[in-house]
Design an enzyme around this catalytic site. Structure first.
Site, PDB file in Angstrom:
ATOM      1  N   ARG A  74       6.533 -38.321  69.697  1.00 25.14           N
ATOM      2  CA  ARG A  74       6.406 -38.166  68.234  1.00 25.14           C
ATOM      3  C   ARG A  74       4.984 -38.177  67.510  1.00 25.14           C
ATOM      4  O   ARG A  74       4.197 -39.108  67.982  1.00 25.14           O
ATOM      5  CB  ARG A  74       6.993 -39.468  67.566  1.00 25.14           C
ATOM      6  CG  ARG A  74       8.731 -39.493  68.199  1.00 25.14           C
ATOM      7  CD  ARG A  74       9.554 -40.184  67.304  1.00 25.14           C
ATOM      8  NE  ARG A  74      11.018 -39.760  67.661  1.00 25.14           N
ATOM      9  CZ  ARG A  74      11.659 -40.557  68.524  1.00 25.14           C
ATOM     10  NH1 ARG A  74      11.091 -41.564  69.273  1.00 25.14           N
ATOM     11  NH2 ARG A  74      12.776 -40.031  68.857  1.00 25.14           N
ATOM     12  N   ILE A 151      20.703 -34.376  72.988  1.00 21.49           N
ATOM     13  CA  ILE A 151      22.088 -35.058  73.616  1.00 21.49           C
ATOM     14  C   ILE A 151      23.085 -34.969  72.727  1.00 21.49           C
ATOM     15  O   ILE A 151      24.163 -35.067  72.853  1.00 21.49           O
ATOM     16  CB  ILE A 151      21.877 -36.218  74.438  1.00 21.49           C
ATOM     17  CG1 ILE A 151      21.646 -37.195  73.486  1.00 21.49           C
ATOM     18  CG2 ILE A 151      20.964 -36.023  75.653  1.00 21.49           C
ATOM     19  CD1 ILE A 151      21.741 -38.904  74.132  1.00 21.49           C
ATOM     20  N   ASP A 152      22.564 -35.056  71.342  1.00 23.01           N
ATOM     21  CA  ASP A 152      23.793 -35.567  70.291  1.00 23.01           C
ATOM     22  C   ASP A 152      24.547 -34.471  69.950  1.00 23.01           C
ATOM     23  O   ASP A 152      25.622 -34.516  69.366  1.00 23.01           O
ATOM     24  CB  ASP A 152      22.930 -35.967  68.936  1.00 23.01           C
ATOM     25  CG  ASP A 152      22.479 -37.089  69.384  1.00 23.01           C
ATOM     26  OD1 ASP A 152      22.462 -37.904  70.283  1.00 23.01           O
ATOM     27  OD2 ASP A 152      21.105 -37.637  68.472  1.00 23.01           O
ATOM     28  N   ARG A 187      40.723 -56.670  81.634  1.00 18.66           N
ATOM     29  CA  ARG A 187      39.729 -56.959  80.592  1.00 18.66           C
ATOM     30  C   ARG A 187      39.703 -55.596  79.408  1.00 18.66           C
ATOM     31  O   ARG A 187      39.956 -54.772  79.707  1.00 18.66           O
ATOM     32  CB  ARG A 187      38.343 -56.786  81.178  1.00 18.66           C
ATOM     33  CG  ARG A 187      37.970 -58.413  81.646  1.00 18.66           C
ATOM     34  CD  ARG A 187      36.626 -58.307  82.303  1.00 18.66           C
ATOM     35  NE  ARG A 187      36.666 -59.997  82.605  1.00 18.66           N
ATOM     36  CZ  ARG A 187      35.197 -60.107  83.434  1.00 18.66           C
ATOM     37  NH1 ARG A 187      34.998 -59.264  84.097  1.00 18.66           N
ATOM     38  NH2 ARG A 187      35.425 -61.518  83.750  1.00 18.66           N
TER      39      ARG A 187
HETATM   40  O1  F6P Z   1      18.668 -38.183  69.085  1.00 18.31           O
HETATM   41  C1  F6P Z   1      18.636 -38.180  70.519  1.00 18.31           C
HETATM   42  C2  F6P Z   1      18.824 -39.992  70.623  1.00 18.31           C
HETATM   43  O2  F6P Z   1      19.100 -40.138  71.953  1.00 18.31           O
HETATM   44  C3  F6P Z   1      20.191 -40.648  69.542  1.00 18.31           C
HETATM   45  O3  F6P Z   1      21.280 -40.521  70.315  1.00 18.31           O
HETATM   46  C4  F6P Z   1      19.556 -42.005  69.732  1.00 18.31           C
HETATM   47  O4  F6P Z   1      20.158 -42.572  68.752  1.00 18.31           O
HETATM   48  C5  F6P Z   1      17.882 -41.769  69.877  1.00 18.31           C
HETATM   49  O5  F6P Z   1      17.609 -40.570  70.478  1.00 18.31           O
HETATM   50  C6  F6P Z   1      17.316 -42.797  70.564  1.00 18.31           C
HETATM   51  O6  F6P Z   1      16.016 -42.799  70.267  1.00 18.31           O
HETATM   52  P1  F6P Z   1      14.887 -43.436  71.219  1.00 18.31           P
HETATM   53  O7  F6P Z   1      14.828 -42.975  72.588  1.00 18.31           O
HETATM   54  O8  F6P Z   1      13.621 -43.434  70.294  1.00 18.31           O
HETATM   55  O9  F6P Z   1      15.194 -45.020  71.124  1.00 18.31           O
END
Ligand code: F6P
Length: 366
Positions: A74, A151-152, A187
Site C-alpha cells: 500500500r 480473493i473477494d 460440536r
Molecule cells: O481484499 C482482500 C482481503 O483479503 C479481504 O478479504 C480482507 O478483509 C482484507 O484483504 C485483509 O487485509 P489485510 O491483509 O491488509 O489484513
C-alpha cells in the site's frame, strides 16, 4: 518498440503470478519490452531497481507460485500528486507508456487517475525542466489496462476476479476439516471467512460445505430476530440427525441496524442453545498458497488479452478492465465497472442468498 510495465497492487491473490507471467510472455511474443514494477505503486515512485526489465526466464514456475513474486504494497506516496509525478518521471526515463495493473478496485481506480492526470504530469515535468519537450514527446499518452486480482470476487462487470476460486477452494477444504472434528465431538463451529465488504466467499463456501447458516454483509438479518432464527435452524438440523453445526460468517457481517455481527456474537447464541462451540478464524491462509487451475487459466487468458489491449487501444478509448463473462474474456470500461461496484455496493444478488438457503434446507427436508 513498445515498452509495457506490469504491476500487482493491493492485497495479494492466488493467480497474480500467473497473470504476471502471461503479460511478460505475451508481451515478448508480440515484440514488446516488458518491465516489472516491484512492490506495487512504491516501485513506480521509487524507480531504480524497483522498475526493471523482466524476461521470459524470470517468470518460469510462476504458474504454481502463490502470492505475488514481484511484491505488492500500500503506497501512501502514490496517493499524492507529487508521488504520481515521480512515477511519471520514472516511467518516461525508462521509455514506458503502458501499464498493466493487477489489483482490486482501489488499485485500478488509482491507475485510471494516473492516466487522466498524465498529460498534466508530463507538462509539469517539462515546465520544471526535469525533462525536455523533446524527451516527453513520444510519451504524451499513458495506456492503462486493469486485471482484477482479489480473493473477494468484489468487482462488477466480471464473473470472477483472479484469486476468488482459489480462496473458495481453500475455505471449502478447511471447513471440511472442521466438519470432521465437529462431527466427532458433536460440536458447533463458527467459521469466520474473509471478504471485508463482499460476502461472495462466505456465501459460496456455505453452499459448498452445506453450512447450517451463513452471515454476509449483503443480507443483514433483523437485529431482533437473527439469534432466535439461528437457534431455530440449527435445532431443526440437529433434530434431523445432523451431528455438527457449522455457521459461516463473513468478517463484514452486519444486522439490519448496521450493528456488526461477530463470530463471538454467533458463538454466544449457539452456546445458549447448549452446543459446545468453537470459533475458527481462517485468516490469511485463505489468501496465500497456489492458485487452482481455474485461476491459472483466468489469469493466463486475461494477461494475454491485457497485452493485446495495450497494442490495440487508441488514446480516445477509456481504460479497460479485462473480465470474464459467460466464459469469454471481455474488455469493459474500467471506471464503469468501479462505478457499478460502488453503486450496487453489494454485488451479490439477494436471490442467490435465498436460493442457497433453500438448497441447504432441502438437504434436510423430509
Ligand atoms: O481484499 C482482500 C482481503 O483479503 C479481504 O478479504 C480482507 O478483509 C482484507 O484483504 C485483509 O487485509 P489485510 O491483509 O491488509 O489484513
Amino acid at each position: 518498440k513498445k515498452k509495457i510495465a506490469v504491476m500487482t497492487s493491493g492485497g495479494d491473490a492466488p493467480g497474480m503470478n500467473p497473470a504476471v507471467r502471461a503479460v511478460v510472455r505475451a508481451g515478448i511474443y508480440y515484440g514488446c519490452d516488458v518491465f516489472a514494477v516491484y512492490e506495487g505503486y512504491e516501485g513506480l515512485v521509487k524507480g531504480g531497481d524497483l522498475l526493471r526489465p523482466i524476461g521470459w526466464e524470470d517468470v518460469r514456475s510462476y504458474l504454481s507460485l502463490g502470492g505475488t513474486a514481484i511484491g505488492t504494497a500500500r503506497c501512501a506516496e502514490f496517493r499524492e500528486r507529487a508521488g504520481r509525478l515521480q512515477g511519471a518521471y520514472n516511467m518516461i526515463v525508462n521509455g514506458i507508456d503502458a501499464l498493466i495493473v493487477c489489483g482490486g478496485d482501489g488499485s485500478l481506480t488509482g491507475a485510471d487517475l494516473f492516466r487522466s492526470e498524465w498529460p498534466s504530469l508530463v507538462d509539469e515535468l517539462v515546465s520544471t525542466r526535469r525533462l525536455t519537450a523533446k524527451q516527453v514527446e513520444p510519451y504524451r499518452h499513458l495506456t492503462i489496462v486493469g486485471l482484477v486480482g482479489s480473493i473477494d470476487n468484489d468487482m462488477s462487470s466480471t464473473d470472477a476476479t483472479i484469486g476468488a476460486y482459489s480462496s473458495l477452494a481453500r475455505i471449502t477444504e478447511l471447513v471440511d476439516y472442521l466438519d470432521a472434528t465437529a462431527q466427532s465431538h458433536s460440536r458447533a463451529f463458527v467459521v469466520e471467512v474473509m471478504g471485508r465488504h463482499c460476502g461472495w466467499l462466505g456465501l459460496m463456501a456455505g453452499v459448498a460445505t452445506g453450512a447450517d447458516c451463513i452471515f454476509i454483509p449483503e443480507r443483514p438479518p433483523p437485529a431482533d430476530q437473527w439469534a432466535s432464527e439461528l437457534k431455530k435452524v440449527c435445532s431443526r438440523h440437529r433434530e434431523k440427525g445432523r451431528r455438527q453445526t457449522t455457521v459461516i460468517i463473513a468478517e463484514g457481517a452486519i444486522d439490519n441496524q448496521l450493528n456488526p455481527i461477530t463470530a463471538e456474537n454467533v458463538k454466544d447464541v449457539l452456546v445458549d442453545l447448549g452446543l459446545d462451540t468453537r470459533i475458527t478464524t481462517l485468516g490469511h491462509v485463505q489468501r496465500g498458497g497456489t492458485a487452482v487451475a481455474y485461476d491459472r487459466l483466468l489469469a493466463t487468458q486475461q494477461g494475454v488479452d491485457a497485452v493485446r489491449a495495450v497494442l490495440e487501444l487508441t488514446p480516445a478509448d477509456p481504460s479497460p478492465m479485462i473480465g470474464i463473462a459467460e466464459n469469454k474474456v471481455v474488455r469493459r470500461p474500467l471506471m464503469e465497472a468501479v462505478k457499478f461496484t460502488k453503486e450496487v455496493a453489494k454485488s451479490i444478488d439477494a436471490r442467490d442468498f435465498d436460493r442457497a438457503m433453500q438448497l441447504r434446507d432441502s438437504t434436510f427436508a423430509e
